[in-house]
Enzyme design. Sequence first.
Site, short mmCIF file in Angstrom:
data_model
loop_
_atom_site.label_atom_id
_atom_site.label_comp_id
_atom_site.label_asym_id
_atom_site.label_seq_id
_atom_site.Cartn_x
_atom_site.Cartn_y
_atom_site.Cartn_z
CE1 TYR A 120 5.18 -39.62 -109.93
CE2 TYR A 120 4.03 -37.98 -111.24
CZ TYR A 120 4.23 -39.29 -110.88
OH TYR A 120 3.48 -40.29 -111.46
N GLY A 161 7.25 -53.35 -107.39
CA GLY A 161 6.13 -52.55 -106.89
C GLY A 161 4.81 -53.26 -107.15
CB ILE A 202 13.47 -50.11 -106.96
CG1 ILE A 202 13.93 -49.86 -108.40
CG2 ILE A 202 13.26 -48.79 -106.19
CD1 ILE A 202 12.86 -49.32 -109.30
CB ILE A 213 9.63 -52.89 -100.25
CG1 ILE A 213 8.34 -52.06 -100.27
CG2 ILE A 213 10.54 -52.54 -101.41
CD1 ILE A 213 8.56 -50.58 -100.02
CE LYS A 250 6.86 -41.37 -112.81
NZ LYS A 250 7.20 -42.81 -112.78
N1 SER Z 1 -1.33 -39.77 -110.54
C1 SER Z 1 -0.07 -39.11 -110.49
C2 SER Z 1 -0.06 -38.09 -109.41
O1 SER Z 1 -1.08 -37.47 -109.21
C3 SER Z 1 0.25 -38.44 -111.80
O2 SER Z 1 0.77 -39.36 -112.69
O3 SER Z 1 0.93 -37.87 -108.84
#
Ligand code: SER
Length: 329
Positions: A143, A8, A55, A35, A147
């Site tokens: 997200y 990335g 990835i 990529i 994580k």
């Molecule tokens: N900057 C990221 C987001 O807003 C948070 O880690 O998704």
Amino acid sequence: MKNILIIGATGQIGSELTMLLRKRYGNSHVVAGYIHGAEPKGELAESGPSAVVDITDAPAIADAVRKYDIDTIYNLAALLSAVAEARPQLAWKIGVGGLYNVLEVAREHGCAVFTPSSIGSFGPDTPHDGTPQDTIQRPQTIYGVTKVTGELLSDYYARRFGVDTRSVRFPGLISYVAPPGGGTTDYAVDIFYSAVRGEEFRCPIAPGTFMDMMYMPDALRAAILIMEADPTRLVHRNSFNIASMSFDPEIIAAKIRELVPGFRMVYDVDPLRQSIAESWPNSLDDSCARAEWDWRPQYDLDAMARDMVEKLRVKLGVDQNSNIACHAC
Ligand code: SER
């Protein structure tokens, strides 16, 4: 770290981290993984080696690791929070499937791995003020789910296989080189572009919504410091809270107005981003990072805002006095 692969390398963090690591470890020792469709350009392309490393393609990661004798991988591939909500399956494929590929290659080839976590790894049940290092992590975004999974999987590989995995939880990152893509904290970057261009800013986040933010030079230092840290001092690994500033839209707008008089902001709240922002902490407690690897930020709100405005005026070719694009200079 002798030979480093950045996965990335052309993104918001990667484009700057690659150049900084090349200065520190030598140009030929830092490989920019990218990529198709996101090829490195300019200095990033010319200053050192690069390789196509998707990835989701484990053999491609292993090929690059063998070819360049890689001992450290910076895994920066991710979909940010708001885009990830639109494409949750892809967010999982990149965030968790991709990390699994990286960790397996690292296990087989003895590489250390850095994978950023985020303030997004917390959720509505987390204490919002002075959020502790070790606390409730029940995020409600895909997200955040990727994580937290990434933190757990990275710790598992460290404990079970001895893979040297380390990580920090990044706040919203403010930078002027490459734009962020589809995050909840992006407004804190976009607001500077509007202000410096002399445009009104339509803020997607409501007043009174606080989130941790960090200027990119501090984030890059953190990513390097944690990988260079003495492992015998690390009680934690995946992942450390780090912090430098916390603000809401009113505070950042007022700061910008000091530097760009007449700057105007109106609210046009985006329900998705607003609900994500409300589920995240207001401010993190980073005392473990300070104690275990001497983390200290260098930029506060004032220093960050001054540097952003100055650098963006140069980048956008804007006359400091008129704040109007100056095509003659
Ligand atoms: N900057 C990221 C987001 O807003 C948070 O880690 O998704």
